[in-house]
Design a protein around this motif. Sequence first.
Motif, short mmCIF file in Angstrom:
data_model
loop_
_atom_site.label_atom_id
_atom_site.label_comp_id
_atom_site.label_asym_id
_atom_site.label_seq_id
_atom_site.Cartn_x
_atom_site.Cartn_y
_atom_site.Cartn_z
N ASP A 1 0.34 -3.46 1.47
CA ASP A 1 -0.44 -2.96 0.20
C ASP A 1 -0.80 -4.04 -0.87
O ASP A 1 0.09 -4.65 -1.16
CB ASP A 1 0.53 -1.96 -0.40
CG ASP A 1 -0.22 -1.06 -1.74
OD1 ASP A 1 -1.29 -1.79 -1.96
OD2 ASP A 1 0.24 -0.09 -2.15
N PRO A 2 -2.03 -4.17 -0.87
CA PRO A 2 -2.50 -5.44 -1.84
C PRO A 2 -1.83 -5.23 -3.26
O PRO A 2 -1.70 -6.28 -3.81
CB PRO A 2 -3.69 -5.42 -1.88
CG PRO A 2 -4.20 -4.74 -0.64
CD PRO A 2 -3.23 -3.53 -0.40
N SER A 3 -1.44 -4.00 -3.66
CA SER A 3 -0.97 -4.04 -5.06
C SER A 3 0.56 -4.48 -5.22
O SER A 3 0.85 -4.91 -6.21
CB SER A 3 -1.03 -2.38 -5.46
OG SER A 3 -0.03 -1.70 -4.54
N GLU B 1 1.39 -7.32 -3.58
CA GLU B 1 1.19 -8.84 -3.75
C GLU B 1 0.71 -8.98 -5.24
O GLU B 1 0.96 -9.87 -5.91
CB GLU B 1 0.28 -9.05 -2.63
CG GLU B 1 0.54 -9.09 -1.39
CD GLU B 1 -0.12 -9.38 -0.15
OE1 GLU B 1 0.31 -9.63 0.97
OE2 GLU B 1 -1.39 -9.70 -0.70
N GLU B 2 -0.26 -8.11 -5.65
CA GLU B 2 -0.71 -8.43 -7.02
C GLU B 2 0.22 -8.11 -8.08
O GLU B 2 0.17 -9.05 -9.06
CB GLU B 2 -1.80 -7.41 -7.35
CG GLU B 2 -2.77 -7.60 -8.33
CD GLU B 2 -3.43 -9.14 -8.48
OE1 GLU B 2 -3.41 -9.57 -9.60
OE2 GLU B 2 -3.81 -9.46 -7.46
N ALA B 3 1.08 -7.23 -7.86
CA ALA B 3 2.32 -7.31 -8.77
C ALA B 3 3.17 -8.27 -8.95
O ALA B 3 3.56 -8.69 -9.93
CB ALA B 3 3.29 -5.99 -8.48
#
Length: 222
Positions: free
Chosen positions: A121-123, A125-127
């Motif tokens: 989930d890219p979210s 990594e973004e977090a």
Amino acid sequence: MDLLLTEEFLRPIWLSLKVALLAGIIVIILGTLAGRILARKKFRGEAVLETILMLPMVLPPTVVGFLLIVIFGRNSIAGQAIEWLFHQPVIFTWVAAVIASAVVAFPLMYQSAKSGFRGVDPSIEEAARVDGATERKIVLLISIPLASTSLISGSILSFTRALGEFGATLMFAGNIPGETQTIPTAIYIALNSGNMEMAWAWVISMIIISFVMLLIVQKKQG
């Protein structure tokens, strides 16, 4: 049992394991890196690059072997550079077997790595980026652990593919007993010479190793 303990039987097995292990390490590093980049980055020419990376999977092994000879042969720039550095050509050495095995096994690792990283989930990594994590930490501590099932499966499949490589290895590394003779080339020579007992021994050993490797993959994916 006496046959299984002879040097004639064991030499191709040890060489094959060494070649597959070294090729596997190369493929795991490069395949994971390429899979990570292409799973997240979008750029012009991406489809062309990915097609090139996947070509060894569909090209005949003889074509792969021919291209390796052209690229690393004594008349090529790469071949001359290697000969200048190491005072010997790479062709018809066990190193050539490693290169050939790595090339044909790479697409399996790359595809597995790319699928694994795309499943993260890219979210998440973004977090981590928002919290101040560097890209290196994100990859090592988040992306790779979350994609570990695909990466392990790809590693095992790549190792098994490298272990069974025949055509490109025969053309590029040759079939020198004790030097470049792997299990597949040894089976080929034994069959042609009518040594069915030795051929069967190597065939059974390959089946057992491949079965165990694939069984591990099935259990990981299950």
